[in-house]
Write a protein that holds these residues in place. Structure first.
Motif, PDB file in Angstrom:
ATOM      1  N   VAL A   1      20.995   3.439 -46.106  1.00 46.25           N
ATOM      2  CA  VAL A   1      20.717   4.859 -45.849  1.00 46.25           C
ATOM      3  C   VAL A   1      19.210   5.109 -45.827  1.00 46.25           C
ATOM      4  O   VAL A   1      18.685   5.785 -44.934  1.00 46.25           O
ATOM      5  N   VAL A   2      18.502   4.559 -46.805  1.00 42.77           N
ATOM      6  CA  VAL A   2      17.049   4.738 -46.851  1.00 42.77           C
ATOM      7  C   VAL A   2      16.411   4.171 -45.588  1.00 42.77           C
ATOM      8  O   VAL A   2      15.560   4.820 -44.949  1.00 42.77           O
ATOM      9  N   GLU A   3      16.803   2.978 -45.203  1.00 41.63           N
ATOM     10  CA  GLU A   3      16.243   2.353 -44.004  1.00 41.63           C
ATOM     11  C   GLU A   3      16.537   3.185 -42.756  1.00 41.63           C
ATOM     12  O   GLU A   3      15.661   3.349 -41.888  1.00 41.63           O
ATOM     13  N   ALA A   4      17.744   3.714 -42.662  1.00 42.79           N
ATOM     14  CA  ALA A   4      18.127   4.502 -41.483  1.00 42.79           C
ATOM     15  C   ALA A   4      17.310   5.780 -41.375  1.00 42.79           C
ATOM     16  O   ALA A   4      16.883   6.175 -40.278  1.00 42.79           O
ATOM     17  N   VAL A   5      17.082   6.456 -42.498  1.00 43.98           N
ATOM     18  CA  VAL A   5      16.301   7.699 -42.479  1.00 43.98           C
ATOM     19  C   VAL A   5      14.847   7.393 -42.131  1.00 43.98           C
ATOM     20  O   VAL A   5      14.228   8.097 -41.312  1.00 43.98           O
ATOM     21  N   ILE A   6      14.285   6.339 -42.706  1.00 42.76           N
ATOM     22  CA  ILE A   6      12.904   5.952 -42.383  1.00 42.76           C
ATOM     23  C   ILE A   6      12.775   5.657 -40.896  1.00 42.76           C
ATOM     24  O   ILE A   6      11.808   6.077 -40.232  1.00 42.76           O
ATOM     25  N   GLU A   7      13.734   4.952 -40.349  1.00 42.30           N
ATOM     26  CA  GLU A   7      13.713   4.588 -38.930  1.00 42.30           C
ATOM     27  C   GLU A   7      13.801   5.806 -38.021  1.00 42.30           C
ATOM     28  O   GLU A   7      13.225   5.836 -36.932  1.00 42.30           O
ATOM     29  N   ALA A   8      14.487   6.858 -38.492  1.00 46.93           N
ATOM     30  CA  ALA A   8      14.763   8.019 -37.644  1.00 46.93           C
ATOM     31  C   ALA A   8      13.583   8.963 -37.502  1.00 46.93           C
ATOM     32  O   ALA A   8      13.475   9.671 -36.494  1.00 46.93           O
ATOM     33  N   VAL A   9      12.698   9.009 -38.501  1.00 43.54           N
ATOM     34  CA  VAL A   9      11.657  10.041 -38.510  1.00 43.54           C
ATOM     35  C   VAL A   9      10.297   9.452 -38.153  1.00 43.54           C
ATOM     36  O   VAL A   9      10.084   8.243 -38.219  1.00 43.54           O
ATOM     37  N   ASP A  10       9.388  10.351 -37.785  1.00 39.43           N
ATOM     38  CA  ASP A  10       8.064   9.917 -37.328  1.00 39.43           C
ATOM     39  C   ASP A  10       6.975  10.128 -38.367  1.00 39.43           C
ATOM     40  O   ASP A  10       6.200   9.229 -38.657  1.00 39.43           O
ATOM     41  N   ASP A  11       6.896  11.346 -38.912  1.00 33.37           N
ATOM     42  CA  ASP A  11       5.710  11.707 -39.684  1.00 33.37           C
ATOM     43  C   ASP A  11       5.968  12.237 -41.080  1.00 33.37           C
ATOM     44  O   ASP A  11       5.023  12.641 -41.759  1.00 33.37           O
ATOM     45  N   VAL A  12       7.207  12.323 -41.529  1.00 32.95           N
ATOM     46  CA  VAL A  12       7.455  12.879 -42.861  1.00 32.95           C
ATOM     47  C   VAL A  12       7.791  11.758 -43.846  1.00 32.95           C
ATOM     48  O   VAL A  12       8.437  10.773 -43.478  1.00 32.95           O
ATOM     49  N   PRO A  13       7.352  11.899 -45.083  1.00 35.29           N
ATOM     50  CA  PRO A  13       7.672  10.879 -46.083  1.00 35.29           C
ATOM     51  C   PRO A  13       9.142  10.901 -46.463  1.00 35.29           C
ATOM     52  O   PRO A  13       9.802  11.943 -46.402  1.00 35.29           O
ATOM     53  N   VAL A  14       9.641   9.752 -46.872  1.00 36.73           N
ATOM     54  CA  VAL A  14      11.018   9.604 -47.325  1.00 36.73           C
ATOM     55  C   VAL A  14      10.991   9.206 -48.791  1.00 36.73           C
ATOM     56  O   VAL A  14      10.404   8.180 -49.163  1.00 36.73           O
TER      57      VAL A  14
END
Length: 308
Positions: free
Chosen positions: A63-76
């Motif tokens: 899940v963490v990897e998928a969210v990081i992959e999806a976004v451009d400029d916001v921290p996860v």
């Protein structure tokens, strides 16, 4: 450690499941992109709202990897807490390896450690993982309050940079903000209904459930409060108040996942032991969501008229 700006709005993301209760990664990534486009300041997957208690360790990382992959400029900021310090450390290390920008660690639940145990728990993880870390105090879920003295002691650690406050005790929250004002330490609301009051006593923003549904309004409310425009912040707080209440008529994230489905953002499906929202609450939730949509349309129409 890379600095992390903990001011603004950080939605506590839901984890969508398909008909077979597997994680729906496509919907998860679409949702992350929707929230980023709405102007949020960061994303918090696999926390309580993300049903972390029913995810395997491998699923946490995925899940963490998928969210990081999806976004451009916001921290996860990944939820990696546990009542087992070794497990929390392992989850934190995995999240760091996956590329998370920070960690959110709920205090150990069920086994009810003493305050000295809480200090050692958090310091053990902060010593081992070089990422900004947020201590999460939610006594209603954990059975143990993190006392102000403990929070202040933890704030002295260079990797412990924030405190998510969900105790409901504004006096205690204000004391923590007051006593850490000279530290690189942010106090964030963990209770949507108290976000504006918490900012008024020194808070820097919110890790929000409601922002999943109304990210633009939540960002506007928090931005106004942080800028000291409390009349505007209060108006937005009152607009969102009915939603804040409906999202907690049953255990979070039951109502917010129902709201996500009503809005078309993702399925309401839960993993047991959590279940779908009781039918008796659905009509009220639908009515609140419809009212907010009507208000958005009215505002957009008024803005269009003003531009002519």
């Amino acid at each position: 450690m890379t600095a992390l700006d903990l001011s603004g709005v950080f939605p506590a993301m839901c984890t969508p499941f398909d008909d077979d209760e597997r994680i729906d990664f496509e919907t998860l990534q679409t949702d992350a992109q929707r929230l980023e486009a709405a102007g949020v300041d960061g994303l918090v997957p696999v926390g309580s709202t993300g049903e972390s208690a029913t995810l395997t360790h491998d699923e946490h990382v995925q899940v963490v990897e998928a969210v990081i992959e999806a976004v451009d400029d916001v921290p996860v900021i990944a939820g990696t807490g546990s009542n087992n310090t070794r497990e929390a450390l392992e989850l934190s290390e995995h999240a760091a390896d996956a590329g998370a920008d920070g960690l959110l660690l709920i205090s150990p639940y069920y086994n009810k450690p003493e305050q000295r145990g809480l200090v050692e728990h958090y310091r053990t993880i902060a010593d081992a993982v070089d990422l900004p870390q947020i201590v999460y105090n939610v006594p209603s879920r954990t059975g143990r309050n993190i006392e102000p003295e403990t929070a202040v002691e933890l704030a002295s650690h260079e990797n412990i940079t924030g405190f998510k406050a969900a105790s409901g005790d504004l006096g205690q929250i204000g004391e923590i903000a007051e006593r850490t004002v000279d530290e690189e330490f942010a106090v964030l609301s963990g209770d949507d209904a108290l976000t504006v009051p918490i900012i008024s006593v020194g808070g820097t923003g919110t890790i929000s459930v409601a922002a999943n549904i109304e990210p633009e309004r939540t960002c506007a409310m928090v931005g106004a409060a942080l800028d000291g425009h409390y009349e505007q912040a209060r108006e937005l707080h009152h607009e969102l108040g009915p939603l804040f209440r409906e999202l907690f008529v049953e255990t979070n994230p039951i109502p917010v996942k129902e709201a996500m489905e009503i809005r078309g953002y993702g399925p309401a499906r839960m993993r047991l032991p959590l279940t779908r929202l009781a039918e008796e609450y659905r009509d009220d939730l639908e009515a609140v969501l419809a009212d907010l949509e009507d208000e958005s349309v009215a505002v957009a129409s008024a803005d269009a008229e003003g531009d002519r």
